[in-house]
Design a protein around this motif. Structure first.
Motif, PDB file in Angstrom:
ATOM      1  N   VAL A   6       0.848  -1.183   0.000  1.00  0.00           N
ATOM      2  CA  VAL A   6       0.000   0.000   0.000  1.00  0.00           C
ATOM      3  C   VAL A   6       0.888   1.238   0.000  1.00  0.00           C
ATOM      4  O   VAL A   6       1.823   1.331   0.796  1.00  0.00           O
ATOM      5  N   ARG A   7       0.591   2.181  -0.876  1.00  0.00           N
ATOM      6  CA  ARG A   7       1.391   3.399  -0.990  1.00  0.00           C
ATOM      7  C   ARG A   7       0.508   4.612  -0.718  1.00  0.00           C
ATOM      8  O   ARG A   7      -0.603   4.709  -1.232  1.00  0.00           O
ATOM      9  N   TYR A   8       1.018   5.519   0.100  1.00  0.00           N
ATOM     10  CA  TYR A   8       0.307   6.759   0.421  1.00  0.00           C
ATOM     11  C   TYR A   8       0.860   7.887  -0.434  1.00  0.00           C
ATOM     12  O   TYR A   8       2.071   8.112  -0.478  1.00  0.00           O
ATOM     13  N   ILE A   9      -0.033   8.592  -1.129  1.00  0.00           N
ATOM     14  CA  ILE A   9       0.360   9.697  -2.000  1.00  0.00           C
ATOM     15  C   ILE A   9       0.047  11.003  -1.280  1.00  0.00           C
ATOM     16  O   ILE A   9      -1.108  11.305  -0.996  1.00  0.00           O
ATOM     17  N   ASP A  10       1.076  11.755  -1.011  1.00  0.00           N
ATOM     18  CA  ASP A  10       0.909  13.009  -0.277  1.00  0.00           C
ATOM     19  C   ASP A  10       0.322  14.080  -1.195  1.00  0.00           C
ATOM     20  O   ASP A  10       0.767  14.252  -2.333  1.00  0.00           O
ATOM     21  N   GLN A  11      -0.686  14.797  -0.701  1.00  0.00           N
ATOM     22  CA  GLN A  11      -1.300  15.915  -1.423  1.00  0.00           C
ATOM     23  C   GLN A  11      -1.366  17.117  -0.474  1.00  0.00           C
ATOM     24  O   GLN A  11      -2.411  17.426   0.089  1.00  0.00           O
ATOM     25  N   PRO A 162      -7.023   9.045  -5.919  1.00  0.00           N
ATOM     26  CA  PRO A 162      -6.938   8.510  -4.554  1.00  0.00           C
ATOM     27  C   PRO A 162      -5.590   8.811  -3.926  1.00  0.00           C
ATOM     28  O   PRO A 162      -4.570   8.925  -4.612  1.00  0.00           O
ATOM     29  N   ILE A 163      -5.581   8.957  -2.598  1.00  0.00           N
ATOM     30  CA  ILE A 163      -4.333   9.210  -1.887  1.00  0.00           C
ATOM     31  C   ILE A 163      -3.702   7.915  -1.378  1.00  0.00           C
ATOM     32  O   ILE A 163      -2.545   7.924  -0.948  1.00  0.00           O
ATOM     33  N   ILE A 164      -4.454   6.804  -1.431  1.00  0.00           N
ATOM     34  CA  ILE A 164      -3.919   5.503  -1.039  1.00  0.00           C
ATOM     35  C   ILE A 164      -4.164   4.527  -2.183  1.00  0.00           C
ATOM     36  O   ILE A 164      -5.299   4.349  -2.611  1.00  0.00           O
ATOM     37  N   ILE A 165      -3.104   3.914  -2.674  1.00  0.00           N
ATOM     38  CA  ILE A 165      -3.210   2.971  -3.771  1.00  0.00           C
ATOM     39  C   ILE A 165      -2.450   1.698  -3.412  1.00  0.00           C
ATOM     40  O   ILE A 165      -1.575   1.708  -2.539  1.00  0.00           O
ATOM     41  N   THR A 166      -2.810   0.606  -4.050  1.00  0.00           N
ATOM     42  CA  THR A 166      -2.098  -0.657  -3.879  1.00  0.00           C
ATOM     43  C   THR A 166      -1.141  -0.850  -5.044  1.00  0.00           C
ATOM     44  O   THR A 166      -1.466  -0.544  -6.193  1.00  0.00           O
TER      45      THR A 166
END
Length: 232
Positions: A6-11, A162-166
């Motif tokens: 799971v990767r968190y994308i910072d915005q 999305p801010i969270i992706i797999t």
């Protein structure tokens, strides 16, 4: 086999205040647009603060044809953001998605400077009621959004990424080396503990064996022809 993570994308920039408070981030404005006039005439608030920066090095001016190049350079590296109308993003962002297949940019959730669009006609024109009814019908039926998607494919794909992706990737030494390091360290610690236990146990048994030998030498049995005497 593959690895699922799971990767968190910072915005971080969801409001204009977030940008203004970070002095390391530059702001791109499109030349010769209505926004320039709004910023110059704003009386207070974030728009006034942005207007005060228009003559500083933090603000960079670009023409509309130059925006795609700016997105791929100074916006992609995180040093600048673009402040402009949504309709501009509906043209620029779909083009970027069509080239890369990913949503590399995002739009802030906060909106500013609502710009109404309308149709002009002569004052007291008898056609105005009909035009108003037609405009309401276009908006309520959703045909305007369909026209937008038709004229700009992928225009809605990256509006709210999305801010969270797999992320799925194949197993390889590059993404598993950490596990082998932990496993190797565990083996080394286990061997070290085993050696220390063996050394401690050997010393204990040697000491206990010395005491037993001394006790054996002090005990004996004497046998005579008449009687057997047990002497301890």
């Amino acid at each position: 086999m593959s690895l699922l993570a799971v990767r968190y994308i910072d915005q971080p920039y969801q409001r204009l205040d977030n940008v203004l408070n970070n002095s390391d981030v530059g702001i791109i404005l499109v030349q010769n647009t209505l926004i320039i006039h709004y910023l110059k005439t704003a009386k207070s608030g974030p728009l006034r603060e942005l207007g005060n920066l228009m003559e500083t090095e933090r603000v960079a001016y670009r023409s509309f044809p130059e925006l795609p190049q700016s997105l791929e350079t100074i916006v992609r590296d995180g040093s600048h953001v673009v402040f402009d109308m949504d309709i501009i993003y509906n043209h620029v962002l779909p083009r970027s998605f069509s080239l890369t297949g990913t949503c590399d940019f995002y739009m802030s959730r906060s909106s500013y400077l609502t710009t109404p669009l309308g149709m002009l006609a002569q004052k007291n024109s008898p056609f105005m009621p009909r035009f108003n009814q037609l405009a309401y019908t276009l908006v309520e039926s959703g045909i305007y959004d369909k026209w937008q998607i038709f004229s700009h494919p992928n225009s809605s794909t990256c509006k709210n990424p999305p801010i969270i992706i797999t992320v799925t990737s194949a197993f390889s030494l590059s993404n598993l080396w950490g596990m082998f390091v932990v496993l190797g360290c565990g083996f080394e610690v286990a061997v070290l503990v085993l050696v220390m236990e063996q050394m401690r146990g050997g010393a204990k048994w040697r000491k206990q064996g010395h005491v037993d030998t001394h006790d054996t030498n002090t005990a004996s049995i004497t046998v005579t022809s008449d009687h057997t005497h047990h002497q301890y």
